[in-house]
Design an enzyme around this catalytic site. Structure first.
Site, PDB file in Angstrom:
ATOM      1  N   ASP A  12       0.867  -1.179   0.000  1.00  0.00           N
ATOM      2  CA  ASP A  12       0.000   0.000   0.000  1.00  0.00           C
ATOM      3  C   ASP A  12       0.900   1.225   0.000  1.00  0.00           C
ATOM      4  O   ASP A  12       2.105   1.133   0.251  1.00  0.00           O
ATOM      5  CB  ASP A  12      -0.912   0.000   1.235  1.00  0.00           C
ATOM      6  CG  ASP A  12      -1.828   1.221   1.288  1.00  0.00           C
ATOM      7  OD1 ASP A  12      -2.314   1.646   0.226  1.00  0.00           O
ATOM      8  OD2 ASP A  12      -2.051   1.766   2.384  1.00  0.00           O
ATOM      9  N   SER A  13       0.287   2.380  -0.246  1.00  0.00           N
ATOM     10  CA  SER A  13       1.045   3.631  -0.194  1.00  0.00           C
ATOM     11  C   SER A  13       1.500   3.942   1.226  1.00  0.00           C
ATOM     12  O   SER A  13       2.321   4.831   1.433  1.00  0.00           O
ATOM     13  CB  SER A  13       0.192   4.784  -0.722  1.00  0.00           C
ATOM     14  OG  SER A  13      -0.952   4.950   0.094  1.00  0.00           O
ATOM     15  N   CYS A  75      -4.409  -1.290  -1.905  1.00  0.00           N
ATOM     16  CA  CYS A  75      -4.527   0.153  -2.113  1.00  0.00           C
ATOM     17  C   CYS A  75      -5.517   0.381  -3.246  1.00  0.00           C
ATOM     18  O   CYS A  75      -5.317  -0.125  -4.355  1.00  0.00           O
ATOM     19  CB  CYS A  75      -3.147   0.714  -2.481  1.00  0.00           C
ATOM     20  SG  CYS A  75      -3.144   2.441  -3.002  1.00  0.00           S
ATOM     21  N   GLU A 152      -1.296   9.045   7.976  1.00  0.00           N
ATOM     22  CA  GLU A 152       0.115   8.674   7.914  1.00  0.00           C
ATOM     23  C   GLU A 152       0.935   9.412   8.979  1.00  0.00           C
ATOM     24  O   GLU A 152       1.987   8.944   9.394  1.00  0.00           O
ATOM     25  CB  GLU A 152       0.691   8.954   6.526  1.00  0.00           C
ATOM     26  CG  GLU A 152       0.226   7.999   5.444  1.00  0.00           C
ATOM     27  CD  GLU A 152       0.750   6.592   5.622  1.00  0.00           C
ATOM     28  OE1 GLU A 152       1.909   6.423   6.043  1.00  0.00           O
ATOM     29  OE2 GLU A 152      -0.004   5.640   5.363  1.00  0.00           O
ATOM     30  N   CYS A 184     -10.892   3.802   0.154  1.00  0.00           N
ATOM     31  CA  CYS A 184      -9.447   3.884   0.397  1.00  0.00           C
ATOM     32  C   CYS A 184      -9.155   2.996   1.593  1.00  0.00           C
ATOM     33  O   CYS A 184      -9.878   3.052   2.602  1.00  0.00           O
ATOM     34  CB  CYS A 184      -9.038   5.331   0.685  1.00  0.00           C
ATOM     35  SG  CYS A 184      -7.323   5.502   1.242  1.00  0.00           S
ATOM     36  N   HIS A 186      -7.053   3.199   3.819  1.00  0.00           N
ATOM     37  CA  HIS A 186      -6.746   3.942   5.042  1.00  0.00           C
ATOM     38  C   HIS A 186      -8.015   4.258   5.855  1.00  0.00           C
ATOM     39  O   HIS A 186      -7.971   4.368   7.080  1.00  0.00           O
ATOM     40  CB  HIS A 186      -6.065   5.277   4.703  1.00  0.00           C
ATOM     41  CG  HIS A 186      -4.619   5.188   4.366  1.00  0.00           C
ATOM     42  ND1 HIS A 186      -4.162   4.663   3.182  1.00  0.00           N
ATOM     43  CD2 HIS A 186      -3.505   5.590   5.051  1.00  0.00           C
ATOM     44  CE1 HIS A 186      -2.835   4.730   3.154  1.00  0.00           C
ATOM     45  NE2 HIS A 186      -2.414   5.290   4.277  1.00  0.00           N
TER      46      HIS A 186
END
Length: 260
Positions: A12-13, A75, A152, A184, A186
Site C-alpha cells: 500500500d502507499s 490500495c 500517515e 481507500c 486507510h
C-alpha cells in the site's frame, strides 16, 4: 521448494492497507505474509497514473524478491490505476481492491449512496466504468483531501480529521444516503469518527472482508494454500519512520525500516 509456504505479499502507499492485511490474516492465520508500506511516497491519490504504475511495479518487484506467491494490491488507488499493467507484467496471481460500490447499489433503499475515496480512485477509468453501469442510483462522490496524509502522520483521532470529515460527509447526509462506501484502505481506521457524524441508519462498508475471501479463493484455485498448522510468519516493511505503522499494529509486531 514447496511454493505453498511462500508468503502472501501486500503493498500500500502507507499504513492503510493493514486494514486489508488484518482481514486476510484473520481468515488465513497460517499463511506467511509480507506487508510493504511505501509511506515515503504517500499519498498515491494525488499522483499521476504513470507515477502510480511505476510505484506499483517497484513495490511488486520488492515483494517478488521475497518469494511472494501472490500479490495483494492493498490500495484502492493503485488497483484502479495499475492493476491491468501489473497483471500484464507479472505471472503471479494479483488481487486488487475496488470500492464496494456494487453491494451498496444493490442494497440501498434510498437509492442514494456516498463514496469517500482518493482523487486517484475517483478519477480512474475503472471507477468510472463501475459507476456508469449503475442505473437509478444517486452516487455522491467525495475526495478525502488530506485524510491519508493525516493518518500517515498518526493523527487519526485529531480534531483536524473530524472537521474534514464533517465537511465531506454533510452533503451526503443532505442527499439521504443509506450507505457510505470507503474507497481507500486507510479510511476504515476513521470509522469511529465517521459513526459520530453520520446518522445511525447509514451503513459503512469497505472492501476488506471481500478481498480476504477472494485471496483465499485464488490461493485454493492455484493450489497455493499453506496447509501448515502453525501460525504464519508476519513481516512488515516501511521506507519511512516505522512509528505510525507500529502503532496501528498495536505494537504487536516488529516493523523493519528499509529503503526500496
Amino acid at each position: 521448494m514447496d511454493k505453498n509456504i511462500n508468503p502472501i505479499g501486500l503493498f500500500d502507499s502507507g499504513i492503510g492497507g493493514t486494514s486489508i492485511w488484518k482481514e486476510i490474516h484473520t481468515l488465513l492465520p497460517n499463511e506467511n505474509t509480507i506487508y510493504l508500506a511505501d509511506s515515503i511516497n504517500a499519498p498515491y491519490g494525488q499522483k499521476t497514473k504513470e507515477e502510480i504504475i511505476e510505484l506499483s511495479f517497484k513495490n511488486t518487484e520488492f515483494l517478488l524478491e521475497q518469494n511472494s506467491k501472490i500479490i495483494v494490491v492493498a490500495c484502492n488507488t493503485a488497483t484502479t490505476n495499475a492493476i491491468k499493467e501489473l497483471r500484464a507484467k507479472y505471472d503471479v496471481p494479483i488481487i486488487g481492491i475496488e470500492p464496494a460500490i456494487k453491494p451498496a447499489a444493490i442494497h440501498t433503499k434510498t437509492k442514494s449512496i456516498g463514496i469517500l475515496a482518493t482523487k486517484g480512485t475517483l478519477s480512474s477509468e475503472l471507477f468510472y466504468k463501475t459507476v456508469s453501469n449503475l442505473e437509478g442510483i444517486n452516487v455522491i462522490e467525495q475526495v478525502g483531501y488530506d485524510l491519508v496524509k493525516l493518518i500517515e502522520e498518526g493523527k487519526i483521532d485529531s480534531n483536524e480529521i473530524t472537521e474534514l470529515l464533517k465537511t465531506y460527509l454533510q452533503p451526503m447526509i443532505e442527499a439521504n444516503i443509506d450507505y457510505l462506501v470507503l474507497g481507500c484502505s486507510h479510511y476504515p481506521y476513521l470509522v469511529p469518527q465517521i459513526k459520530k457524524i453520520l446518522p445511525e441508519s447509514v451503513k459503512i462498508i469497505d472492501s476488506g472482508e471481500a478481498v480476504a475471501r477472494q485471496t483465499k479463493l485464488v490461493l485454493e484455485k492455484n493450489d497455493l494454500l499453506n496447509n501448515s498448522n502453525k501460525k504464519g510468519d508476519l513481516k512488515f516493511y516501511v521506507n519511512s519512520d516505522p512509528t505510525v505503522l507500529e502503532s496501528i499494529l498495536e505494537n504487536k509486531y516488529t516493523v523493519t525500516k528499509k529503503d526500496f
